[in-house]
Design an enzyme around this catalytic site. Structure first.
Site, PDB file in Angstrom:
ATOM      1  N   ASN A 151      42.164 -23.693  21.319  1.00 45.03           N
ATOM      2  CA  ASN A 151      40.319 -24.427  21.676  1.00 45.03           C
ATOM      3  C   ASN A 151      39.810 -24.023  20.229  1.00 45.03           C
ATOM      4  OD1 ASN A 151      37.608 -23.793  21.530  1.00 45.03           O
ATOM      5  ND2 ASN A 151      37.887 -22.241  22.942  1.00 45.03           N
TER       6      ASN A 151
ATOM      7  N   LYS B 298      36.686 -23.282  18.188  1.00 45.03           N
ATOM      8  CA  LYS B 298      35.919 -23.085  17.881  1.00 45.03           C
ATOM      9  C   LYS B 298      35.557 -23.779  16.774  1.00 45.03           C
ATOM     10  CE  LYS B 298      37.584 -19.396  21.526  1.00 45.03           C
ATOM     11  NZ  LYS B 298      36.973 -17.621  21.670  1.00 45.03           N
TER      12      LYS B 298
ATOM     13  N   HIS C  94      32.172 -22.641  29.249  1.00 50.13           N
ATOM     14  CA  HIS C  94      33.451 -21.862  28.636  1.00 50.13           C
ATOM     15  C   HIS C  94      32.160 -20.438  27.995  1.00 50.13           C
ATOM     16  CE1 HIS C  94      35.162 -19.035  24.668  1.00 50.13           C
ATOM     17  NE2 HIS C  94      35.689 -19.413  25.016  1.00 50.13           N
TER      18      HIS C  94
ATOM     19  N   GLU D 160      31.054 -17.970  26.535  1.00 49.84           N
ATOM     20  CA  GLU D 160      30.802 -18.593  24.545  1.00 49.84           C
ATOM     21  C   GLU D 160      28.913 -19.013  24.879  1.00 49.84           C
ATOM     22  OE1 GLU D 160      34.350 -17.256  22.236  1.00 49.84           O
ATOM     23  OE2 GLU D 160      34.023 -18.819  22.196  1.00 49.84           O
TER      24      GLU D 160
ATOM     25  N   GLU E 123      39.088 -16.283  32.120  1.00 47.59           N
ATOM     26  CA  GLU E 123      39.279 -15.966  30.692  1.00 47.59           C
ATOM     27  C   GLU E 123      38.440 -14.592  30.837  1.00 47.59           C
ATOM     28  OE1 GLU E 123      39.359 -19.077  26.992  1.00 47.59           O
ATOM     29  OE2 GLU E 123      37.306 -18.593  27.756  1.00 47.59           O
TER      30      GLU E 123
ATOM     31  N   GLY F 117      38.879 -12.999  22.277  1.00 46.68           N
ATOM     32  CA  GLY F 117      39.450 -12.382  20.565  1.00 46.68           C
ATOM     33  C   GLY F 117      38.969 -11.165  20.682  1.00 46.68           C
TER      34      GLY F 117
ATOM     35  N   SER G 257      43.088 -14.057  24.037  1.00 48.99           N
ATOM     36  CA  SER G 257      43.867 -13.202  23.279  1.00 48.99           C
ATOM     37  C   SER G 257      45.422 -13.501  23.645  1.00 48.99           C
ATOM     38  CB  SER G 257      43.410 -11.547  23.182  1.00 48.99           C
ATOM     39  OG  SER G 257      42.385 -11.111  22.780  1.00 48.99           O
TER      40      SER G 257
END
Length: 254
Positions: A9, A11, A94, A96, A166, A172, A210
């Site tokens: 991904n 991003k 996701h 985010e 996730e 991140g 991560s």
């Protein structure tokens, strides 16, 4: 046996020049049969990636899609448009998107329906925040996200769907759930899907948060972790390929 899947991904990262180098690295080191590999660039670079990856065995995916089929929805990208650009996969829900753009479980379901109707394979994300985990609510939060899926979609529709766990606190941040923590949640996910009428053992469940070349082998060695949704490490060809190689080694029993 569930085949390992590694998805990059990107991003909101990349440029024509940096993408060309990254894609060249992937094309020169195509995946082995033991593992499936896909990358999800920003919308604007899907055409570049589709052209570069043609015939090399690396599949193409998108990071999002619209809940609408088409029309006066400025800024949106439909499932049929993704098909036009040779996408096979699409990330849905996701963390985010949920956190920054207010995507609810209901909207995630609408997007999943669009993806499935168009023949795209969705990677639907679930996960808890650090506060929720430290409050002992991790399974409650993830369970509710899974229940939304099983209540809205049939077991037959779930055949082409992948779940990505996730933990939001590990995305991140450099923090990673231990292999044992990840395995425990993956087992819970399968059990919850089965309780909702799906065949939990038949659904691939990826870990994201991560993931690096250093921890990939330990994560993939757990029986219920079927691969990874990779963020930052997918922006460097060598790192991403090392993660793919780790998945291949585990799949081959090496």
């Amino acid at each position: 046996m569930r085949k390992k899947l590694v998805v990059g991904n990107w991003k909101m990262n990349g440029s024509l020049a940096s993408n060309a180098l990254l894609l060249q690295g992937l094309v020169e080191n195509p995946p082995v049969d033991a593992v499936e590999v896909a990358v999800c660039p920003p919308f604007i670079y899907l055409g570049q990636a589709a052209s570069a990856l043609e015939g090399c065995g690396v599949m193409l995916g998108a990071q999002n899609l619209s809940a609408f089929a088409g029309g006066a929805y400025t800024g949106e990208v439909s499932a049929s448009m993704l098909q036009d650009l040779a996408c096979e996969w699409v990330i849905v829900g996701h963390s985010e998107r949920r956190a920054y753009f207010g995507e609810s479980d209901a909207l995630v379901i609408e997007k999943l329906r669009m993806a499935l109707a168009a023949g795209l394979r969705p990677i639907v994300c679930v996960g808890e925040t650090l506060e929720q985990r430290e409050s002992g609510l991790a399974t409650q939060v993830v369970g509710a996200q899974l229940d939304a899926l099983t209540q809205a979609l049939s077991a037959a529709e779930a055949v082409s769907l992948v779940v990505a766990y996730e933990p939001v606190w590990a995305i991140g941040t450099g923090r990673t759930a231990t292999p044992e923590q990840a395995q425990e949640m993956h087992v819970f996910i399968r059990q919850r899907l089965s309780a909702g009428g799906w065949v939990g053992e038949g659904v691939r469940v990826l870990y994201g948060g991560s993931v690096t070349a250093d921890n990939a082998s330990l994560l993939f060695g757990k029986p219920d972790i079927d691969g990874a949704l990779v963020g930052g490490a997918s922006l460097v060809a060598g790192s991403f390929l090392a993660i793919c190689a780790a998945a291949a080694r585990v799949s081959s029993g090496i």
